[in-house]
Design a protein around this motif. Structure first.
Motif, PDB file in Angstrom:
ATOM      1  N   VAL A 127     -14.298 -18.915 -35.046  1.00  0.00           N
ATOM      2  CA  VAL A 127     -15.371 -19.635 -34.370  1.00  0.00           C
ATOM      3  C   VAL A 127     -16.120 -18.668 -33.454  1.00  0.00           C
ATOM      4  CG1 VAL A 127     -15.987 -21.634 -32.961  1.00  0.00           C
ATOM      5  CG2 VAL A 127     -13.906 -21.682 -34.354  1.00  0.00           C
ATOM      6  N   GLY A 128     -17.381 -18.413 -33.772  1.00  0.00           N
ATOM      7  CA  GLY A 128     -18.189 -17.505 -32.961  1.00  0.00           C
ATOM      8  C   GLY A 128     -18.473 -16.212 -33.709  1.00  0.00           C
TER       9      GLY A 128
ATOM     10  N   GLY B 232     -15.822 -12.047 -33.072  1.00  0.00           N
ATOM     11  CA  GLY B 232     -15.644 -12.849 -34.278  1.00  0.00           C
ATOM     12  C   GLY B 232     -15.896 -12.033 -35.542  1.00  0.00           C
TER      13      GLY B 232
ATOM     14  N   TYR C  27     -25.772 -20.191 -33.652  1.00  0.00           N
ATOM     15  CA  TYR C  27     -27.177 -19.791 -33.766  1.00  0.00           C
ATOM     16  C   TYR C  27     -27.543 -19.485 -35.210  1.00  0.00           C
ATOM     17  CZ  TYR C  27     -27.536 -19.708 -28.742  1.00  0.00           C
ATOM     18  OH  TYR C  27     -27.543 -20.074 -27.432  1.00  0.00           O
TER      19      TYR C  27
ATOM     20  N   PHE D  47     -22.370   1.484 -23.437  1.00  0.00           N
ATOM     21  CA  PHE D  47     -21.297   2.323 -22.939  1.00  0.00           C
ATOM     22  C   PHE D  47     -20.087   2.103 -23.824  1.00  0.00           C
ATOM     23  CE2 PHE D  47     -24.101   2.070 -19.494  1.00  0.00           C
ATOM     24  CZ  PHE D  47     -24.003   3.296 -18.899  1.00  0.00           C
TER      25      PHE D  47
ATOM     26  N   ALA E  43     -24.003 -23.571 -37.108  1.00  0.00           N
ATOM     27  CA  ALA E  43     -22.813 -24.407 -37.248  1.00  0.00           C
ATOM     28  C   ALA E  43     -22.025 -24.337 -35.944  1.00  0.00           C
ATOM     29  CB  ALA E  43     -21.958 -23.914 -38.407  1.00  0.00           C
TER      30      ALA E  43
ATOM     31  N   THR F 196     -15.690 -17.489 -28.946  1.00  0.00           N
ATOM     32  CA  THR F 196     -16.932 -18.193 -28.599  1.00  0.00           C
ATOM     33  C   THR F 196     -17.698 -17.540 -27.451  1.00  0.00           C
ATOM     34  OG1 THR F 196     -15.420 -19.647 -27.408  1.00  0.00           O
ATOM     35  CG2 THR F 196     -16.360 -20.508 -29.424  1.00  0.00           C
TER      36      THR F 196
ATOM     37  N   LEU G 102     -15.939 -19.417 -22.586  1.00  0.00           N
ATOM     38  CA  LEU G 102     -16.127 -20.706 -23.252  1.00  0.00           C
ATOM     39  C   LEU G 102     -14.858 -21.047 -24.019  1.00  0.00           C
ATOM     40  CD1 LEU G 102     -19.738 -20.566 -24.733  1.00  0.00           C
ATOM     41  CD2 LEU G 102     -18.860 -22.214 -23.077  1.00  0.00           C
TER      42      LEU G 102
ATOM     43  N   ILE H 165     -12.609 -25.528 -26.889  1.00  0.00           N
ATOM     44  CA  ILE H 165     -11.834 -25.837 -28.091  1.00  0.00           C
ATOM     45  C   ILE H 165     -10.350 -25.578 -27.848  1.00  0.00           C
ATOM     46  CG2 ILE H 165     -11.455 -25.182 -30.507  1.00  0.00           C
ATOM     47  CD1 ILE H 165     -14.456 -24.380 -30.515  1.00  0.00           C
TER      48      ILE H 165
ATOM     49  N   GLY I 164     -12.191 -11.591 -27.406  1.00  0.00           N
ATOM     50  CA  GLY I 164     -13.513 -11.312 -26.834  1.00  0.00           C
ATOM     51  C   GLY I 164     -13.707 -11.957 -25.472  1.00  0.00           C
ATOM     52  N   ASP I 165     -14.957 -12.207 -25.115  1.00  0.00           N
ATOM     53  CA  ASP I 165     -15.266 -12.756 -23.804  1.00  0.00           C
ATOM     54  C   ASP I 165     -14.604 -14.118 -23.571  1.00  0.00           C
ATOM     55  OD1 ASP I 165     -16.690 -10.571 -23.069  1.00  0.00           O
ATOM     56  OD2 ASP I 165     -18.657 -11.542 -23.016  1.00  0.00           O
TER      57      ASP I 165
ATOM     58  N   ALA J 150     -14.269  -6.453 -26.846  1.00  0.00           N
ATOM     59  CA  ALA J 150     -14.406  -7.628 -27.715  1.00  0.00           C
ATOM     60  C   ALA J 150     -14.146  -7.244 -29.168  1.00  0.00           C
ATOM     61  CB  ALA J 150     -15.790  -8.245 -27.559  1.00  0.00           C
TER      62      ALA J 150
HETATM   63  C1  LIG Z   1     -27.108  -8.152 -20.329  1.00  0.00           C
HETATM   64  C2  LIG Z   1     -25.804  -7.745 -20.959  1.00  0.00           C
HETATM   65  C3  LIG Z   1     -25.547  -6.385 -21.130  1.00  0.00           C
HETATM   66  C4  LIG Z   1     -24.353  -5.952 -21.703  1.00  0.00           C
HETATM   67  N1  LIG Z   1     -24.137  -4.609 -21.857  1.00  0.00           N
HETATM   68  C5  LIG Z   1     -22.991  -4.160 -22.427  1.00  0.00           C
HETATM   69  C6  LIG Z   1     -22.739  -2.755 -22.617  1.00  0.00           C
HETATM   70  O1  LIG Z   1     -23.543  -1.895 -22.278  1.00  0.00           O
HETATM   71  N2  LIG Z   1     -21.581  -2.383 -23.194  1.00  0.00           N
HETATM   72  C7  LIG Z   1     -20.654  -3.293 -23.589  1.00  0.00           C
HETATM   73  O2  LIG Z   1     -19.613  -2.898 -24.131  1.00  0.00           O
HETATM   74  N3  LIG Z   1     -20.858  -4.619 -23.415  1.00  0.00           N
HETATM   75  C8  LIG Z   1     -22.003  -5.077 -22.839  1.00  0.00           C
HETATM   76  N4  LIG Z   1     -22.214  -6.434 -22.651  1.00  0.00           N
HETATM   77  C9  LIG Z   1     -21.118  -7.358 -22.953  1.00  0.00           C
HETATM   78  C10 LIG Z   1     -21.028  -7.732 -24.399  1.00  0.00           C
HETATM   79  O3  LIG Z   1     -22.294  -8.121 -24.899  1.00  0.00           O
HETATM   80  C11 LIG Z   1     -20.042  -8.866 -24.526  1.00  0.00           C
HETATM   81  O4  LIG Z   1     -18.842  -8.518 -23.883  1.00  0.00           O
HETATM   82  C12 LIG Z   1     -19.729  -9.154 -25.978  1.00  0.00           C
HETATM   83  O5  LIG Z   1     -20.892  -9.555 -26.649  1.00  0.00           O
HETATM   84  C13 LIG Z   1     -18.657 -10.217 -26.114  1.00  0.00           C
HETATM   85  O6  LIG Z   1     -18.457 -10.494 -27.460  1.00  0.00           O
HETATM   86  P1  LIG Z   1     -17.923 -11.867 -27.970  1.00  0.00           P
HETATM   87  O7  LIG Z   1     -17.959 -11.784 -29.454  1.00  0.00           O
HETATM   88  O8  LIG Z   1     -16.643 -12.154 -27.310  1.00  0.00           O
HETATM   89  O9  LIG Z   1     -18.936 -12.975 -27.429  1.00  0.00           O
HETATM   90  P2  LIG Z   1     -20.490 -13.213 -27.721  1.00  0.00           P
HETATM   91  O10 LIG Z   1     -21.189 -11.962 -28.008  1.00  0.00           O
HETATM   92  O11 LIG Z   1     -20.973 -14.049 -26.601  1.00  0.00           O
HETATM   93  O12 LIG Z   1     -20.480 -14.084 -29.041  1.00  0.00           O
HETATM   94  C14 LIG Z   1     -19.986 -15.401 -29.076  1.00  0.00           C
HETATM   95  C15 LIG Z   1     -20.650 -16.133 -30.203  1.00  0.00           C
HETATM   96  O13 LIG Z   1     -20.039 -17.391 -30.369  1.00  0.00           O
HETATM   97  C16 LIG Z   1     -21.014 -18.374 -30.645  1.00  0.00           C
HETATM   98  N5  LIG Z   1     -20.460 -19.670 -30.253  1.00  0.00           N
HETATM   99  C17 LIG Z   1     -20.127 -20.099 -29.005  1.00  0.00           C
HETATM  100  N6  LIG Z   1     -19.627 -21.352 -29.030  1.00  0.00           N
HETATM  101  C18 LIG Z   1     -19.652 -21.739 -30.326  1.00  0.00           C
HETATM  102  C19 LIG Z   1     -19.258 -22.945 -31.007  1.00  0.00           C
HETATM  103  N7  LIG Z   1     -18.728 -23.991 -30.345  1.00  0.00           N
HETATM  104  N8  LIG Z   1     -19.420 -23.006 -32.337  1.00  0.00           N
HETATM  105  C20 LIG Z   1     -19.954 -21.942 -33.018  1.00  0.00           C
HETATM  106  N9  LIG Z   1     -20.330 -20.798 -32.437  1.00  0.00           N
HETATM  107  C21 LIG Z   1     -20.185 -20.691 -31.112  1.00  0.00           C
HETATM  108  C22 LIG Z   1     -22.178 -17.935 -29.796  1.00  0.00           C
HETATM  109  O14 LIG Z   1     -23.392 -18.457 -30.273  1.00  0.00           O
HETATM  110  C23 LIG Z   1     -22.123 -16.415 -29.932  1.00  0.00           C
HETATM  111  O15 LIG Z   1     -22.883 -15.938 -31.005  1.00  0.00           O
HETATM  112  C24 LIG Z   1     -23.400  -6.905 -22.106  1.00  0.00           C
HETATM  113  C25 LIG Z   1     -23.656  -8.271 -21.952  1.00  0.00           C
HETATM  114  C26 LIG Z   1     -24.844  -8.703 -21.394  1.00  0.00           C
HETATM  115  C27 LIG Z   1     -25.112 -10.187 -21.240  1.00  0.00           C
END
Ligand SMILES: Cc1cc2nc3c(=O)[nH]c(=O)nc-3n(C[C@H](O)[C@H](O)[C@H](O)COP(=O)(O)OP(=O)(O)OC[C@H]3O[C@@H](n4cnc5c(N)ncnc54)[C@H](O)[C@@H]3O)c2cc1C
Ligand code: SF4
Ligand code: SF4
Lengths: 167, 373
Positions: B10-11, B16, B36, B51, B85, B116, B255, B258, B294-295, B305
């Motif tokens: 999921v995500g 993901g 999205y 970075f 989805a 997520t 988030l 779930i 991840g986050d 992540a």
């Molecule tokens: C401004 C900014 C700058 C950053 N700069 C850096 C950097 O320089 N270096 C670095 O290493 N990191 C950086 N980060 C952090 C990095 O982007 C995040 O740590 C990383 O994207 C986390 O990945 P993720 O897959 O856990 O979550 P996300 O990237 O948030 O992806 C989660 C996905 O899950 C989907 N989702 C959520 N809930 C549901 C649901 N119920 N059903 C279906 N889909 C769902 C969302 O739509 C999203 O696409 C930055 C973040 C931001 C906001």
């Protein structure tokens, strides 16, 4: 203070500078990266292996100024845009700075730009000598700016398209 | 109708996608859900260089990293990607309800990896509902995906990495950033990011915050004040800035809805951004079907992540009896080592402290949901 303002002080900088003697020998990189962060592209991008080997990704970059040729290959690879090359030997009365630049419009070689210091204050004017923007730099251009020798350690940014007459 | 799959992720952010990529040669059936209309999560909005370690693509722009992972994913024929989805809820009979392009789907999976991501935190101050007040994520979406600037004169609240980076991106878009305001005494983000905006002339004010926003029907300005050592505003220290936009970058919250619904033991861990599930060192939660990565597991960074996604992915497919088990075990050990290395330095201190509180086998933090932690 750096951690409060984001602006490095002369004290912060002193540990990052090569000797006066090295500065007078030609171009050399100045790495203005002050706190350990998990980041290492500088080290990997130098063709002359001038950075001390990173034991850990959190290491601070340490440059061996005797190995650095001032080629500038590392500038565009640093995500912190923290690397500059300075050349005190460019001309008798002017030095050259290579500055990473990610704003539009890009300056054009042969034109004048306003020069800014680390706090964004205007210092004076510089002449754009060259603009490097190859695909391999992935949109971080490196701008070569000639400035008076006394300003080489101060100028760290430029303002384009606002020459003194147009302001 | 119920869809059956071995692995459900999921995500579709970096965590993901990395998880799904592990299942490439596993022979398992995999479904990836993304709410999205494109994959990439936070990465698609990140136009700056990242970075992290060169091995995990540091120095590359976030949006480029996302594209590369997506292309790799498209090669896999055991993976079904469902876009638009949204996972809505989880039910006791192991059914995940999904709203997929305006129809409802039920999915049953042997293992579920929740990746997520995180949601933005809000700040309370008078008039914080005026039009012109945005979260930093919304500003990034507007500018970097839709090509629309949010306003002309912006004040940024928060000098963590996100506040600093989005300020820089606003400047690149030609928007004036009047100031960056930070309640803490020090800049929280990387100082190289701060230096990038300082040299364009944007001041960073530490030890200050928003007292209130003002304006007739929309933001016309903001009143700032200084904070004392107890984080209380100091009367008489107020000053006003005329701005048409206030951008809030005051942190992210995992988030995890779930996982709560799935009955996973949760703990409130400020260092990780809020309520997060307890997990073992393979990122498995207290519900044997669920992994987190991840986050969503704790607000960190893209490199972490990606590595966590790989770890959860490998662990899940090993449990499901993937074909080349031996080599996967080796890979898993490598990923764990990389994660440890990444978190070793001073920047990782907070994360390390947070992770101590979410160990399923260790002295876990207090559980606010099931009262069994
Ligand atoms: C401004 C900014 C700058 C950053 N700069 C850096 C950097 O320089 N270096 C670095 O290493 N990191 C950086 N980060 C952090 C990095 O982007 C995040 O740590 C990383 O994207 C986390 O990945 P993720 O897959 O856990 O979550 P996300 O990237 O948030 O992806 C989660 C996905 O899950 C989907 N989702 C959520 N809930 C549901 C649901 N119920 N059903 C279906 N889909 C769902 C969302 O739509 C999203 O696409 C930055 C973040 C931001 C906001
Ligand atoms: S300027 Fe060239 S030689 Fe010097 S550190 Fe950078 S890449 Fe290496
Ligand atoms: S690449 Fe730049 S920001 Fe990263 S460690 Fe090297 S000098 Fe510092």
């Amino acid at each position: 203070m750096l951690a409060k303002t984001g602006i490095p002080t002369p004290d912060d900088l002193s540990s990052k500078l090569p000797s006066e003697e090295r500065l007078q020998q030609g171009p050399v990189a100045i790495v203005e990266c002050f706190t350990p962060i998990p980041c290492d592209p500088c080290y990997h991008s130098c063709p002359f292996k001038a950075f001390q080997v990173f034991q850990d990704i959190n290491d601070l970059p340490v440059l061996d100024f005797t190995k650095c040729t001032g080629c500038g290959a590392c500038i565009a690879h640093c995500p912190g845009l923290a690397i500059f090359v300075v050349d005190y030997t460019y001309q008798p009365d002017r030095g050259l700075i290579k500055i990473p630049y990610e704003f539009l419009p890009l300056p054009v070689a042969g034109t004048e730009v306003i020069t800014l210091n680390r706090s964004g204050e205007e210092i004076g004017q510089g002449s754009v000598v060259r603009v490097q923007n190859p695909l391999s730099f992935d949109k971080t251009a490196v701008v070569w700016v000639a400035v008076p020798l006394t300003e080489v350690m101060a100028v760290r940014h430029i303002k384009v398209g606002v020459g003194p007459d147009e302001r | 109708m119920v869809l059956y799959t071995d692995l459900l992720v999921v995500g579709g952010g970096p965590a993901g996608m990395a998880a799904v990529l592990q299942a490439a040669d596993s022979g398992l059936s995999v479904i990836l859900l993304e709410r999205y209309d494109q994959l990439g999560g936070q990465l698609v909005k990140q136009t700056h260089r990242f970075f992290g370690s060169k091995d995990e693509q540091a120095g590359t722009r976030g949006n480029v990293i996302a594209r590369a992972m997506e292309e790799e994913l498209e090669q896999l024929d055991n993976v079904t990607v469902l876009l638009e989805a949204t996972a809505l809820g989880y039910y006791e009979d192991n059914i995940l309800l999904v709203s997929a392009q305006h129809s409802l789907k039920k999915i049953k999976a042997e293992r579920i990896i929740v990746a997520t991501g995180a949601a933005e935190k809000m700040l309370t101050f008078p008039n914080n509902d005026l039009p012109g007040i945005y979260g930093a994520g919304a500003v990034q979406t507007l500018m970097n995906l839709d090509g629309v600037v949010p306003g002309r004169r912006v004040v940024m609240v928060g000098a963590g990495n996100i506040g600093l980076i989005v300020s820089y991106q606003l400047l690149q878009a030609g928007v004036e950033v009047v100031a960056v305001v930070e309640a803490a005494r020090q800049i929280g983000g990387y100082l190289v990011h701060a230096a990038k905006i300082s040299r364009t002339g944007v001041p960073i004010y530490t030890g200050q915050t928003i007292k209130r926003a003002y304006g007739n029907g929309e933001v016309e300005g903001v009143e700032l004040w200084q904070l004392d050592h107890n984080w209380q505003g100091i009367p008489g220290s107020e000053r006003s800035l005329a701005v048409d936009t206030i951008c809030l970058a005051v942190g992210l919250r995992p988030l995890t809805d779930i996982l709560v619904q799935a009955g996973c033991q949760m703990a409130y861990v400020p260092q990780l951004g809020g309520d997060v599930p307890l997990r073992d060192d393979n990122l498995k939660t207290s519900n044997h079907r669920f992994y987190v990565a991840g986050d969503a597991a704790g607000v960190e960074e893209a490199t972490a992540a990606i590595l966590e996604g790989e770890l959860a992915g490998l662990s899940a497919i090993l449990e499901l009896g993937a074909k080349e088990g031996q080599s996967l075990e080796v890979k898993k050990r490598t990923v764990k080592k990389k994660l440890d290395k990444l978190r070793k330095g001073p920047v990782g201190e907070k994360i390390r402290a947070g992770l101590l509180k979410v160990r399923r086998d260790g002295n876990a933090g207090k559980d606010r949901y099931s009262h069994t932690g």
